[in-house]
Scaffold this motif. Sequence first.
Motif, PDB file in Angstrom:
ATOM      1  N   ALA A 174       0.845  -1.146  -0.054  1.00  0.00           N
ATOM      2  CA  ALA A 174       0.026   0.082   0.062  1.00  0.00           C
ATOM      3  C   ALA A 174       0.816   1.189   0.144  1.00  0.00           C
ATOM      4  CB  ALA A 174      -0.955   0.035   1.081  1.00  0.00           C
ATOM      5  N   ASN A 175       0.594   2.317  -0.705  1.00  0.00           N
ATOM      6  CA  ASN A 175       1.323   3.599  -0.827  1.00  0.00           C
ATOM      7  C   ASN A 175       0.502   4.602   0.004  1.00  0.00           C
ATOM      8  OD1 ASN A 175       2.722   5.517  -1.514  1.00  0.00           O
ATOM      9  ND2 ASN A 175       2.000   5.858  -3.678  1.00  0.00           N
ATOM     10  N   GLU A 176       1.142   4.951   0.904  1.00  0.00           N
ATOM     11  CA  GLU A 176       0.138   6.068   1.762  1.00  0.00           C
ATOM     12  C   GLU A 176       0.970   7.247   1.742  1.00  0.00           C
ATOM     13  OE1 GLU A 176      -1.308   4.753   5.457  1.00  0.00           O
ATOM     14  OE2 GLU A 176      -2.531   3.144   4.621  1.00  0.00           O
ATOM     15  N   GLY A 177       0.784   8.161   0.497  1.00  0.00           N
ATOM     16  CA  GLY A 177       1.560   9.442   0.350  1.00  0.00           C
ATOM     17  C   GLY A 177       3.081   9.136   0.407  1.00  0.00           C
ATOM     18  N   GLY A 178       3.626   8.147  -0.010  1.00  0.00           N
ATOM     19  CA  GLY A 178       4.952   7.896  -0.251  1.00  0.00           C
ATOM     20  C   GLY A 178       5.442   7.009   0.961  1.00  0.00           C
ATOM     21  N   GLU A 179       4.445   6.410   1.715  1.00  0.00           N
ATOM     22  CA  GLU A 179       4.966   5.589   2.760  1.00  0.00           C
ATOM     23  C   GLU A 179       4.455   4.153   2.455  1.00  0.00           C
ATOM     24  OE1 GLU A 179       6.826   6.152   5.555  1.00  0.00           O
ATOM     25  OE2 GLU A 179       6.882   8.318   5.292  1.00  0.00           O
ATOM     26  N   LEU A 180       5.384   3.327   2.452  1.00  0.00           N
ATOM     27  CA  LEU A 180       4.937   2.116   1.841  1.00  0.00           C
ATOM     28  C   LEU A 180       4.739   1.181   3.170  1.00  0.00           C
ATOM     29  CD1 LEU A 180       7.370   1.505  -1.059  1.00  0.00           C
ATOM     30  CD2 LEU A 180       5.053   2.204  -1.186  1.00  0.00           C
ATOM     31  N   LEU A 181       3.594   0.308   2.884  1.00  0.00           N
ATOM     32  CA  LEU A 181       3.047  -0.517   3.914  1.00  0.00           C
ATOM     33  C   LEU A 181       2.750  -1.865   3.276  1.00  0.00           C
ATOM     34  CD1 LEU A 181       0.491   1.865   5.723  1.00  0.00           C
ATOM     35  CD2 LEU A 181       2.963   1.556   6.482  1.00  0.00           C
ATOM     36  N   GLN A 182       3.340  -3.039   4.133  1.00  0.00           N
ATOM     37  CA  GLN A 182       3.083  -4.434   3.866  1.00  0.00           C
ATOM     38  C   GLN A 182       1.549  -4.710   4.188  1.00  0.00           C
ATOM     39  OE1 GLN A 182       6.186  -7.223   4.868  1.00  0.00           O
ATOM     40  NE2 GLN A 182       6.963  -5.422   6.179  1.00  0.00           N
ATOM     41  N   GLN A 183       1.036  -5.875   3.614  1.00  0.00           N
ATOM     42  CA  GLN A 183      -0.407  -6.227   3.749  1.00  0.00           C
ATOM     43  C   GLN A 183      -0.733  -6.135   5.080  1.00  0.00           C
ATOM     44  OE1 GLN A 183      -2.559  -6.604   1.077  1.00  0.00           O
ATOM     45  NE2 GLN A 183      -1.312  -5.402   0.296  1.00  0.00           N
ATOM     46  N   ASP A 184       0.100  -6.504   6.071  1.00  0.00           N
ATOM     47  CA  ASP A 184      -0.279  -6.371   7.557  1.00  0.00           C
ATOM     48  C   ASP A 184      -0.259  -5.098   8.262  1.00  0.00           C
ATOM     49  OD1 ASP A 184       2.252  -6.118   7.665  1.00  0.00           O
ATOM     50  OD2 ASP A 184       2.766  -7.950   8.897  1.00  0.00           O
ATOM     51  N   GLY A 185       0.047  -3.950   7.371  1.00  0.00           N
ATOM     52  CA  GLY A 185       0.118  -2.650   7.874  1.00  0.00           C
ATOM     53  C   GLY A 185       1.597  -2.317   8.653  1.00  0.00           C
ATOM     54  N   ALA A 186       2.379  -3.115   8.402  1.00  0.00           N
ATOM     55  CA  ALA A 186       3.981  -2.920   8.801  1.00  0.00           C
ATOM     56  C   ALA A 186       4.598  -1.967   7.867  1.00  0.00           C
ATOM     57  CB  ALA A 186       4.801  -4.242   8.885  1.00  0.00           C
ATOM     58  N   PRO A 187       5.472  -1.243   8.234  1.00  0.00           N
ATOM     59  CA  PRO A 187       6.302  -0.237   7.196  1.00  0.00           C
ATOM     60  C   PRO A 187       7.176  -1.387   6.337  1.00  0.00           C
ATOM     61  CG  PRO A 187       6.225   0.561   9.366  1.00  0.00           C
ATOM     62  CD  PRO A 187       5.777  -0.629   9.732  1.00  0.00           C
ATOM     63  N   PHE A 188       7.232  -0.780   5.005  1.00  0.00           N
ATOM     64  CA  PHE A 188       8.185  -1.436   4.152  1.00  0.00           C
ATOM     65  C   PHE A 188       9.264  -0.641   3.820  1.00  0.00           C
ATOM     66  CE2 PHE A 188       9.442  -2.549  -0.109  1.00  0.00           C
ATOM     67  CZ  PHE A 188       9.826  -4.120  -0.063  1.00  0.00           C
ATOM     68  N   SER A 189      10.420  -1.277   3.930  1.00  0.00           N
ATOM     69  CA  SER A 189      11.822  -0.422   3.454  1.00  0.00           C
ATOM     70  C   SER A 189      12.273  -1.114   1.968  1.00  0.00           C
ATOM     71  CB  SER A 189      12.727  -1.081   4.569  1.00  0.00           C
ATOM     72  OG  SER A 189      13.910  -0.259   4.139  1.00  0.00           O
ATOM     73  N   LEU A 190      12.262   0.081   1.098  1.00  0.00           N
ATOM     74  CA  LEU A 190      13.043  -0.403  -0.139  1.00  0.00           C
ATOM     75  C   LEU A 190      14.529  -0.659   0.048  1.00  0.00           C
ATOM     76  CD1 LEU A 190      11.301   2.153  -2.452  1.00  0.00           C
ATOM     77  CD2 LEU A 190      11.084  -0.302  -2.536  1.00  0.00           C
TER      78      LEU A 190
END
Length: 379
Positions: free
Chosen positions: A185-201
């Motif tokens: 999920a992309n929330e204004g440039g913050e990427l989140l995994q399906q469980d809502g955890a932050p995702f690190s590129l």
Amino acid sequence: MRFNLRANMLDEFFRARIGPKVTAPLWVAHQLENTANVYLPRYRRTAERKPISRIGFELAALAAQWRCLPFHYFRYELYRTGVDLAAAATYVPDTVFYSRLLPAVNRSVLLLDDKIACKRILGDAGVPQPLLLMTGEQGSWFDRTGRPVPADSPTALDSALGGIAEVVIKPARHTSGGAGVLVLANEGGELLQQDGAPFSLTAYGEKWGGWLIEAFVRQHDELAAFNPHSLNTFRVITHLHPVHGPRVLYCLFKSSTGTDAVDNACNGGLYVRVDTATGAVDGSAHTTALTRYTRHPVSGLAFADQKISTIRRVVEVAERAAVHFPRTPVIGWDIAVDHDAEALIVEGNSSPSLMNLQRTHGGLAHTLGRSLITDHRRS
């Protein structure tokens, strides 16, 4: 010029002739593991099997025919009483397919197997595919036009992603079976995994190397009816003839058997034959664990009652894509159909799954095997 040509020929020689010999011990170990953990247990549970003397005779005959250990005898359940030796002889062993025929025929495979290169080639040719949004390599990020994207700017990242709320990231190279493919999920440039955890590129790049992000495909309702949790795709095998051009040999429909986002067979997914002329779905689906389904385990849809209305578009886009890789005549295309019924090339594979094809279509010695042998002699 002559040096570069010779260097390229040497590279192809090592890839096609030396590489398979070097990796042969690993391949044998892999087949032994599968035989011990999956195929022999299934053999022991099968009541309708041939006498042990007959099985021994057929194993020896197939080993002599193909000049390899006949692991495929158990892989394809050729010990069943309804399969005579003539039918068993039409099944191509994986050793022959992957170590002898395919490496000798498919060349310049990096153009196809590097997902970024493949998308660029198909994009320049106007072949429909999911929208490429970003790529990354060794800590550097780029938008789809190749301009750098600052790693410390969510605003710049959101701009590169076009403000799209749901995207897919996947490794660019050296993976199979859906490994590393994630829906984010992309929330204004913050990427989140399906469980809502932050995702690190950054962490993803350190693990997988090069990567790409593309827009999430909203699949056609007809396909979502099988399983709404996964992107259900088609595996289409094309053969590019030097005179007659591309033709589709086989088509499979793939779907997850649970709530996974990917449909790959290596990830536990199922696959079922689809008639490329009518779109009719076969009555029995398969998995690599040798499980059979007559109904989808998630939706309960009976496969025999289904017909794919967009099959002509799936076939056409596969043929359009195949012509752009003339040195790789046999390709397995993964194709999605979006909400607007447009067929999209997800990716191409220079090493399509033989097991999936022979489990659904029977032995391929007289069809795909013959085409590969002809191509090998021609080259």
